[in-house]
Design a protein around this motif. Sequence first.
Motif, PDB file in Angstrom:
ATOM      1  N   ASP A 293       0.606   1.317 -11.185  1.00 54.19           N
ATOM      2  CA  ASP A 293       1.191   1.570  -9.971  1.00 54.19           C
ATOM      3  C   ASP A 293       0.573   1.136  -8.591  1.00 54.19           C
ATOM      4  O   ASP A 293      -0.274   0.468  -8.740  1.00 54.19           O
ATOM      5  CB  ASP A 293       1.908   3.133  -9.779  1.00 54.19           C
ATOM      6  N   GLU A 294       0.204   2.223  -7.609  1.00 57.06           N
ATOM      7  CA  GLU A 294      -0.517   1.826  -6.695  1.00 57.06           C
ATOM      8  C   GLU A 294      -1.980   2.456  -6.376  1.00 57.06           C
ATOM      9  O   GLU A 294      -2.706   2.554  -5.595  1.00 57.06           O
ATOM     10  CB  GLU A 294      -0.002   2.233  -5.294  1.00 57.06           C
TER      11      GLU A 294
ATOM     12  N   VAL B 125      -5.808   3.223  -7.130  1.00 55.44           N
ATOM     13  CA  VAL B 125      -6.990   2.379  -7.055  1.00 55.44           C
ATOM     14  C   VAL B 125      -7.875   3.071  -7.971  1.00 55.44           C
ATOM     15  O   VAL B 125      -8.559   4.103  -7.739  1.00 55.44           O
ATOM     16  CB  VAL B 125      -7.420   2.368  -5.592  1.00 55.44           C
TER      17      VAL B 125
ATOM     18  N   TYR C 256       2.606  -2.912 -12.770  1.00 50.30           N
ATOM     19  CA  TYR C 256       2.110  -3.814 -11.950  1.00 50.30           C
ATOM     20  C   TYR C 256       3.118  -5.038 -12.416  1.00 50.30           C
ATOM     21  O   TYR C 256       3.585  -5.090 -13.520  1.00 50.30           O
ATOM     22  CB  TYR C 256       0.811  -4.407 -12.153  1.00 50.30           C
TER      23      TYR C 256
ATOM     24  N   ASP D 252       0.710 -10.323 -10.937  1.00 51.79           N
ATOM     25  CA  ASP D 252      -0.355  -9.660 -10.459  1.00 51.79           C
ATOM     26  C   ASP D 252      -1.551  -9.418 -11.222  1.00 51.79           C
ATOM     27  O   ASP D 252      -2.384  -8.667 -11.118  1.00 51.79           O
ATOM     28  CB  ASP D 252      -0.235  -8.476  -9.676  1.00 51.79           C
TER      29      ASP D 252
END
Length: 766
Positions: free
Chosen positions: A128-129, A131, A171, A175
């Motif tokens: 997902d987002e 990091v 993702y 990407d």
Amino acid sequence: MTMVKSSNLGYPRIGENREWKKTLEQFWTGKLEKETFLQQMEEIRLSSLQKQKEQGIDFIPVGDFSLYDHVLDTAIMFGLVPKRFEYTGGKVSLETYFDIARGTKGAVASEMTKWFNTNYHYIVPELDEAVPTLVENRPLQFYKEAKQKLDILGKPVILGPITFVKLSKGYKDNDLKTVVDQFVPLYATILSELQTEGVEWVQIDEPILATTISEEEISIFQDVYKQLNEAVPHINVILQTYFESIDHYEEVTSLPVQGIGLDFVHDNNQNLSALKKFGFPQDKVLAAGIIDGRNIWRANLEDKISLLSEIVDVVTKERLILQPSSSLLHVPVTVKSEETLEEVLKEALSFADEKLQEIVLLTKGLQGGKETIQKEISASKKAIQALNHSASRNNTQVQEDIQNLRTFRAERETTSEVRLQIQDETFQLPLLPTTTIGSFPQTQEVRKQRLKWRKGELTDADYQEYIKAEMKKWIDIQEELGLDVFVHGEFERTDMVEYFGEKLAGFQFTKFGWVQSYGSRCVKPPLIYGDVSFQEPMTVKETVYAQSLTTKPVKGMLTGPITILNWSFVRDDISRYEVANQIALALRKEVEVLEENGIRMIQVDEPAIREGLPLKQEKKESYLDAAVYAFKLATTSVQNETQIHTHMCYSDFKNIIDAITALDADVISIETSRSHGELIHAFEEHTYDKGIGLGVYDIHSPRVPKLEELTRNIDRALQVLNPKLFWINPDCGLKTRGMDETIASLKVMVEAAKQTRERLLVIKGS
């Protein structure tokens, strides 16, 4: 390196007597404190390392051990915890680790799916987002542990960055490079810290290279490993592939690493051909996988010496490492415990410990010459020949049937549309019929009674009465719940493959031949060592008894030919497709006997059809054709009124939707709950015109689903599926669940179906 060395890629986690499983489950149930749990796990881990040291393995893997799953380990090493688990950063706690795998009352577990084309399941990382951040260097910890406590200078094992990302979700495919680039500095840090500690060799697993990958992905490999080599130039990296050949041989062997690991067992001679054609870089080590890491048959050492002679024509012995074709995670621990097997079979077996012995022997033979292991070569050849010449592998009737397959009908009499009309009239089921997949909870008491019976402490008659009582109890529970189609519960069965293998000729079972499937779930795959044939009815007695207790239809429950094939250790002297057809013909007779005894719904489960799918795109069609044929060979001799069901587990169904349709089953149920309905997208692009149930709740988690969850899942499915064809069911069998949670969950499921049914009828009436 000064001479050929021996190596291993990974060792079974579970222990000779499944100590690992027992320790895990005691911790989960609160019977072990955290510190005691971790101490016992350390003892299991160190014991496995010590065994490999005593075997004489030169490069012993460290970091391959896991408390649940090595992919999940990699995710938490980078702090990749889904937001629903309320992770706040730093080292991931043990409790959160298990929550991700198993779920909580307030958070659904992460999706689980097959590890390439094996029966091992991994937890799918959710990017997902998030990091990624390196929150702990696990390989370094395991290296230090082995060094300090066993004086082992191990070979740390790490799942490679590209394979890790490719196996993740969250993702977009375009990407990939951007996402992988986030991990490169973290891997560089891991390698740098290992280098500082004095590590000589590191194994980075990139099995994704054995699949069909694009030129763009190869360029990502080139960029990533260039960066890692420049960042950490003084550590030796073996880029390890397995399960198949690699397509981009020249590009892969040119990557800036110090060693390349290739599979010379499951490569269909493609890796060997490429090695001969293109050679091998003079500045690299070849880690040659020459012993089968996925099957349990003894190696013909003479054949292996011959193979090695071809390899050393290209790669000098000084640059050669001998190892299994893959991690030994996929095979049992040791043959030595199997004291009850017939000698002709036992002598032909090789589990993890024996495979390491074979590696050491071949290393010795390559170092000192074939004559130094001539005794062992002769013994291996003699053992294999004895099994091949045995009566079990020479059943004339089975071999004649296989030669005359065209005489067996492999198509239903009419189309699915015609059958649907006939079956609607026969069964008179409501809209959105409810059912379960097959098994009900196998309580401690059920297992206790079965064990007493197997030990002879309970008579056959008393055991049968106990099983009947369990069936009646659950038929009554299904009546009370209001389910529309019942099952008998499978209380007489230990395992969905083992049960049938015990009753078919050509199968044998071990006593301690356990392997990990997922989490603490261990299975004991049967050995298909001879020609497979039907001997007597296998499921009729229990199914007919259950049907006598109710006016609702009770499904006969069988395991399909491809699942039996894929969940067994299969003989390697004939093709797997021939074995599948032998199994199909045996099951065909069982289907016919069920029908003759009045069972009009028969479920032939194929949960493993997807996992046998070849890794190479060009090989998939022939496999699926063979799988469809075997299923139809087993199921198509019935009358139109008989409804054939099947069930499948975690799969990327978009890639096999045509094969699913071609099975021509009247009703299929698919395990989808952990993917949160994502698999429904397959049916947005492909019309499905047969009965279908998309599992509406996850049975692998102990939580009881909420009504609104199930209603939402049903509504989502009905956006793309015809309500007249849709069935409501859990996403898999309920064998491993507790009684109270099972009843509570099914009660919610039936209520969700009822409310949706009433709403649809109101809409229709308006």
